[in-house]
Motif scaffolding. Structure first.
Motif, mmCIF file in Angstrom:
data_model
loop_
_atom_site.group_PDB
_atom_site.id
_atom_site.type_symbol
_atom_site.label_atom_id
_atom_site.label_comp_id
_atom_site.label_asym_id
_atom_site.label_seq_id
_atom_site.Cartn_x
_atom_site.Cartn_y
_atom_site.Cartn_z
ATOM 1 N N GLY A 89 -143.777 25.917 68.863
ATOM 2 C CA GLY A 89 -145.363 26.789 69.108
ATOM 3 C C GLY A 89 -146.060 27.138 68.006
ATOM 4 N N ILE B 103 -145.318 32.994 59.583
ATOM 5 C CA ILE B 103 -143.938 33.363 59.089
ATOM 6 C C ILE B 103 -142.941 32.937 59.897
ATOM 7 C CG2 ILE B 103 -142.888 35.639 58.230
ATOM 8 C CD1 ILE B 103 -145.648 36.795 58.885
ATOM 9 N N GLY C 158 -144.786 29.846 74.049
ATOM 10 C CA GLY C 158 -143.504 29.294 73.860
ATOM 11 C C GLY C 158 -142.243 30.008 74.619
ATOM 12 N N ASP C 159 -141.074 30.010 74.120
ATOM 13 C CA ASP C 159 -139.940 30.640 74.769
ATOM 14 C C ASP C 159 -140.151 32.260 74.689
ATOM 15 O OD1 ASP C 159 -139.041 28.123 75.099
ATOM 16 O OD2 ASP C 159 -137.417 28.456 73.605
ATOM 17 N N ALA C 160 -140.929 32.648 73.844
ATOM 18 C CA ALA C 160 -141.129 34.149 73.731
ATOM 19 C C ALA C 160 -141.692 35.030 74.751
ATOM 20 C CB ALA C 160 -141.571 34.709 72.236
ATOM 21 N N ASP D 270 -136.247 37.414 70.683
ATOM 22 C CA ASP D 270 -135.885 37.886 69.361
ATOM 23 C C ASP D 270 -135.629 39.375 69.328
ATOM 24 O OD1 ASP D 270 -135.303 36.988 66.505
ATOM 25 O OD2 ASP D 270 -136.851 38.454 66.155
ATOM 26 N N GLY E 156 -141.514 27.796 64.550
ATOM 27 C CA GLY E 156 -140.902 26.422 65.227
ATOM 28 C C GLY E 156 -141.827 25.575 66.268
ATOM 29 N N PHE F 65 -123.989 23.557 73.058
ATOM 30 C CA PHE F 65 -124.814 22.653 72.408
ATOM 31 C C PHE F 65 -126.035 23.175 71.922
ATOM 32 C CE2 PHE F 65 -125.278 21.847 76.878
ATOM 33 C CZ PHE F 65 -126.541 21.427 77.014
ATOM 34 N N TYR F 66 -126.065 24.571 71.748
ATOM 35 C CA TYR F 66 -127.397 25.263 71.686
ATOM 36 C C TYR F 66 -127.827 25.449 70.250
ATOM 37 C CZ TYR F 66 -129.572 25.084 76.416
ATOM 38 O OH TYR F 66 -130.208 24.789 77.727
ATOM 39 N N GLY G 210 -140.327 23.107 74.913
ATOM 40 C CA GLY G 210 -141.264 22.601 73.813
ATOM 41 C C GLY G 210 -142.684 22.042 74.424
ATOM 42 N N MET H 100 -136.188 41.237 66.985
ATOM 43 C CA MET H 100 -137.421 41.983 66.512
ATOM 44 C C MET H 100 -138.378 42.529 67.544
ATOM 45 S SD MET H 100 -140.791 40.996 65.876
ATOM 46 C CE MET H 100 -140.762 39.360 65.877
ATOM 47 N N CYS I 84 -134.602 25.584 78.337
ATOM 48 C CA CYS I 84 -134.565 24.057 78.613
ATOM 49 C C CYS I 84 -133.936 23.949 80.068
ATOM 50 C CB CYS I 84 -134.141 23.255 77.574
ATOM 51 S SG CYS I 84 -134.573 21.343 78.090
ATOM 52 N N LEU J 99 -128.491 17.873 72.061
ATOM 53 C CA LEU J 99 -127.531 17.389 73.079
ATOM 54 C C LEU J 99 -126.880 15.980 72.848
ATOM 55 C CD1 LEU J 99 -126.978 17.472 76.290
ATOM 56 C CD2 LEU J 99 -128.898 15.751 76.580
ATOM 57 N N GLU K 288 -137.991 37.432 56.726
ATOM 58 C CA GLU K 288 -137.563 37.853 58.226
ATOM 59 C C GLU K 288 -138.357 38.956 58.668
ATOM 60 O OE1 GLU K 288 -134.549 37.015 59.670
ATOM 61 O OE2 GLU K 288 -134.666 38.357 61.316
ATOM 62 N N THR L 234 -143.278 19.541 81.155
ATOM 63 C CA THR L 234 -143.188 18.021 81.274
ATOM 64 C C THR L 234 -141.823 17.900 80.734
ATOM 65 O OG1 THR L 234 -145.625 17.433 80.945
ATOM 66 C CG2 THR L 234 -143.949 15.537 80.923
HETATM 67 C C1 LIG Z 1 -130.167 21.619 73.763
HETATM 68 C C2 LIG Z 1 -132.014 21.716 73.834
HETATM 69 C C3 LIG Z 1 -132.471 20.743 74.406
HETATM 70 C C4 LIG Z 1 -133.765 20.954 74.572
HETATM 71 N N1 LIG Z 1 -134.575 19.819 75.023
HETATM 72 C C5 LIG Z 1 -135.742 19.803 75.228
HETATM 73 C C6 LIG Z 1 -136.603 18.707 76.071
HETATM 74 O O1 LIG Z 1 -136.230 17.839 76.177
HETATM 75 N N2 LIG Z 1 -137.950 19.009 76.051
HETATM 76 C C7 LIG Z 1 -138.495 20.089 75.800
HETATM 77 O O2 LIG Z 1 -139.759 20.214 76.123
HETATM 78 N N3 LIG Z 1 -137.854 21.445 75.328
HETATM 79 C C8 LIG Z 1 -136.602 21.123 75.189
HETATM 80 N N4 LIG Z 1 -135.884 22.277 74.617
HETATM 81 C C9 LIG Z 1 -136.562 23.483 74.345
HETATM 82 C C10 LIG Z 1 -137.376 23.525 73.144
HETATM 83 O O3 LIG Z 1 -136.802 23.110 72.066
HETATM 84 C C11 LIG Z 1 -137.985 24.926 73.053
HETATM 85 O O4 LIG Z 1 -138.485 25.369 74.263
HETATM 86 C C12 LIG Z 1 -139.265 25.102 71.976
HETATM 87 O O5 LIG Z 1 -138.690 24.855 70.652
HETATM 88 C C13 LIG Z 1 -139.864 26.421 71.883
HETATM 89 O O6 LIG Z 1 -140.666 26.697 70.889
HETATM 90 P P1 LIG Z 1 -140.834 28.019 70.432
HETATM 91 O O7 LIG Z 1 -141.757 27.941 69.307
HETATM 92 O O8 LIG Z 1 -141.152 29.114 71.584
HETATM 93 O O9 LIG Z 1 -139.538 28.602 69.728
HETATM 94 P P2 LIG Z 1 -138.779 27.773 68.559
HETATM 95 O O10 LIG Z 1 -138.958 26.421 68.368
HETATM 96 O O11 LIG Z 1 -137.072 28.095 68.753
HETATM 97 O O12 LIG Z 1 -139.208 28.669 67.271
HETATM 98 C C14 LIG Z 1 -139.163 29.845 67.077
HETATM 99 C C15 LIG Z 1 -139.087 30.404 65.717
HETATM 100 O O13 LIG Z 1 -139.105 31.536 65.403
HETATM 101 C C16 LIG Z 1 -138.364 32.237 64.239
HETATM 102 N N5 LIG Z 1 -138.068 33.597 64.124
HETATM 103 C C17 LIG Z 1 -137.561 33.964 65.367
HETATM 104 N N6 LIG Z 1 -137.473 35.388 65.211
HETATM 105 C C18 LIG Z 1 -137.716 35.743 63.830
HETATM 106 C C19 LIG Z 1 -137.659 36.633 62.979
HETATM 107 N N7 LIG Z 1 -137.564 38.049 63.424
HETATM 108 N N8 LIG Z 1 -138.152 36.497 61.620
HETATM 109 C C20 LIG Z 1 -138.537 35.258 61.265
HETATM 110 N N9 LIG Z 1 -138.449 34.406 62.047
HETATM 111 C C21 LIG Z 1 -138.173 34.311 63.255
HETATM 112 C C22 LIG Z 1 -137.144 30.949 64.285
HETATM 113 O O14 LIG Z 1 -136.668 30.971 63.089
HETATM 114 C C23 LIG Z 1 -137.836 29.778 65.096
HETATM 115 O O15 LIG Z 1 -138.200 29.040 63.926
HETATM 116 C C24 LIG Z 1 -134.495 21.905 74.253
HETATM 117 C C25 LIG Z 1 -133.805 23.160 73.622
HETATM 118 C C26 LIG Z 1 -132.656 22.926 73.347
HETATM 119 C C27 LIG Z 1 -131.648 24.232 72.741
#
Ligand SMILES: Cc1cc2nc3c(=O)[nH]c(=O)nc-3n(C[C@H](O)[C@H](O)[C@H](O)COP(=O)(O)OP(=O)(O)OC[C@H]3O[C@@H](n4cnc5c(N)ncnc54)[C@H](O)[C@@H]3O)c2cc1C
Length: 408
Positions: A13, A34, A287-289, A253, A11, A127-128, A298, A255, A159, A47, A77, A330
């Motif tokens: 991160g 992966i 990131g979110d993890a 997650d 995603g 809307f998530y 993000g 897992m 967020c 949104l 997966e 930010t």
């Molecule tokens: C409605 C909404 C509005 C937002 N607005 C903003 C904003 O304005 N500004 C901002 O900075 N952030 C915003 N965010 C938040 C931002 O999108 C997330 O914080 C960011 O994407 C986090 O990145 P990440 O890499 O941690 O997770 P993600 O980008 O969610 O990526 C996680 C990845 O891990 C994969 N994954 C998870 N578990 C497994 C598994 N078991 N096997 C294989 N793959 C797996 C998923 O498929 C996914 O692709 C918003 C989020 C939402 C929902």
């Protein structure tokens, strides 16, 4: 023998850090990332889908297209991480690693909220995810009056500015439709105010008051009653609604929990400054993890990626990881189609007014609703796909810069 880095999740991160690592490490370092599918979603756009100002198709692109040559992208997966054996198991493969980066994000779990699924798609929406945002868009189109309640089920959630954006956008949307006088809007939140930080909370609360939006703080959700059209708190307080927009319980997650490396709700216990997993050698989390006390956003994942690349390279060179990350976040906060605010803060410094990113020049104004900030929000989408995902940065450090901020 080649050395191996495995990145879990492609995603925001995971993509940024894989590309960033590829740029910095020599070819004998094998990088594998992966993810379960090939669909990268620009999540902030969801949104706008709900308010029918963005088409969902535009938000989804092939992950592969944004992952640099020289990185193995595997679609599978992930089912287990074994930090003792330094091994990751997917449905079809096993991967060993020298360093692991966990970036599997978080997920909404409406099944955790009593009664919510009974009302789901009838009078309760979110809307998530893209399909959910589309359902909400259709519901908003046919809504001709009544009470709209945005409820955050519990902390933490993804967020933290999204609920504020939703209520401000709802005000704008119903004004456009010419029915604002027939619609009540209320934010019902477990937080003590509109936002986690007091100064920003006061600014958002004043804006909500101007827009005739009610804020009900400190509401810990106990259940949703779709038939009676109300939500109830653990204290027994009830808030009636005609249309519930829910940010359900959010978990890490599955897992992560199945592997026994979580904090009880699916997040990996992470050092808040080095971003190294607290209990495991060779494991970093972004990131979110993570369970670090900053926004699940993000921008945070982007800043964290720079720190983790630095620390992995430090460890490769036999140096201890440094405590660099300061919780920097930010976020643009959209007020209407045409205006936005922006905030910039870290673990210790709350959002302050001022100019961003350049002192005096801006062009963006912190904690203020402006047209220029809206252009920033629109431009950010381009920046995301074309600059940030590639793991490039804009010359700024990953930590908070005080220049341009008005203190006191
Ligand atoms: C409605 C909404 C509005 C937002 N607005 C903003 C904003 O304005 N500004 C901002 O900075 N952030 C915003 N965010 C938040 C931002 O999108 C997330 O914080 C960011 O994407 C986090 O990145 P990440 O890499 O941690 O997770 P993600 O980008 O969610 O990526 C996680 C990845 O891990 C994969 N994954 C998870 N578990 C497994 C598994 N078991 N096997 C294989 N793959 C797996 C998923 O498929 C996914 O692709 C918003 C989020 C939402 C929902």
């Amino acid at each position: 023998m080649s050395k191996k880095i495995v990145v879990l999740g492609a995603g925001t991160g995971g993509t940024i850090i894989s590309n960033n690592l590829r740029r910095h490490l020599p070819e004998d370092w094998e990088i594998t990332v992966i993810d379960r599918d090939d669909q990268h979603i620009y999540q902030p756009g969801m949104l706008f889908v709900a308010f029918d100002i963005q088409k969902p198709g535009r938000l989804v692109k092939s992950r592969r297209k944004y992952i640099m040559p020289g990185i193995n992208f595997v679609i599978d997966e992930i089912v287990r991480v074994d930090p003792d054996k330094k091994e990751v198991t997917t449905l079809n493969h096993k991967f060993s690693y020298d360093f692991l980066v966990i970036s599997t994000g978080c997920r909404i779990a409406p099944e955790e909220n009593d009664g919510l699924l009974d009302a789901w798609g009838k009078n309760a929406f979110t809307f998530y995810t893209i399909p959910d945002a589309e359902l909400l868009r259709n519901k908003l189109k046919e809504f001709d009056g009544g009470k709209v309640v945005l409820n955050i089920a519990e902390l933490p959630f993804k967020c933290p500015v999204a609920p504020i954006e939703f209520i401000f956008m709802a005000d704008w949307y119903f004004k456009q439709k010419g029915i604002r006088n027939k619609v009540e809007i209320e934010l019902v939140t477990p937080l003590q105010g509109a936002f986690t930080k007091p100064k920003a909370s006061a600014v958002f609360t004043a804006s909500a008051k101007e827009k005739n939006i009610r804020i009900t703080p400190a509401f810990e959700l106990s259940s949703v009653n779709g038939k009676g059209k109300y939500i109830e708190s653990v204290k027994g307080d009830k808030v009636k609604y005609d249309l519930l927009v829910s940010i359900p319980t959010t978990l890490g997650d599955k897992m992560i929990s199945d592997s026994g490396i979580d904090d009880g709700i699916g997040y990996v216990p992470t050092h808040q400054n080095t971003l190294k997993a607290l209990k495991h050698e060779g494991v970093y989390v972004i990131g979110d993890a993570t369970n670090v006390p900053t926004s699940k956003a993000g921008s945070v994942a982007h800043y964290e990626a720079d720190v983790v690349v630095f620390n992995i390279m430090a460890e490769i060179h036999g140096v201890k990881p440094e405590e660099i990350f300061d919780g920097h976040s930010t976020c643009f906060i959209v007020y209407s189609k045409g205006t936005s605010s922006v905030i910039d803060f870290n673990y210790k410094i709350e959002p302050l007014p001022g100019q961003f990113p350049m002192p005096k020049l801006g062009p963006f104004s912190l904690l203020k609703e402006t047209k220029m900030n809206w252009y920033g929000k629109l431009g950010f989408e381009w920046l995301y796909w074309n600059v940030l995902l590639a793991g490039r940065h804009l010359g700024a450090p990953p930590t908070l810069v005080m220049a341009g901020k008005e203190v006191g």
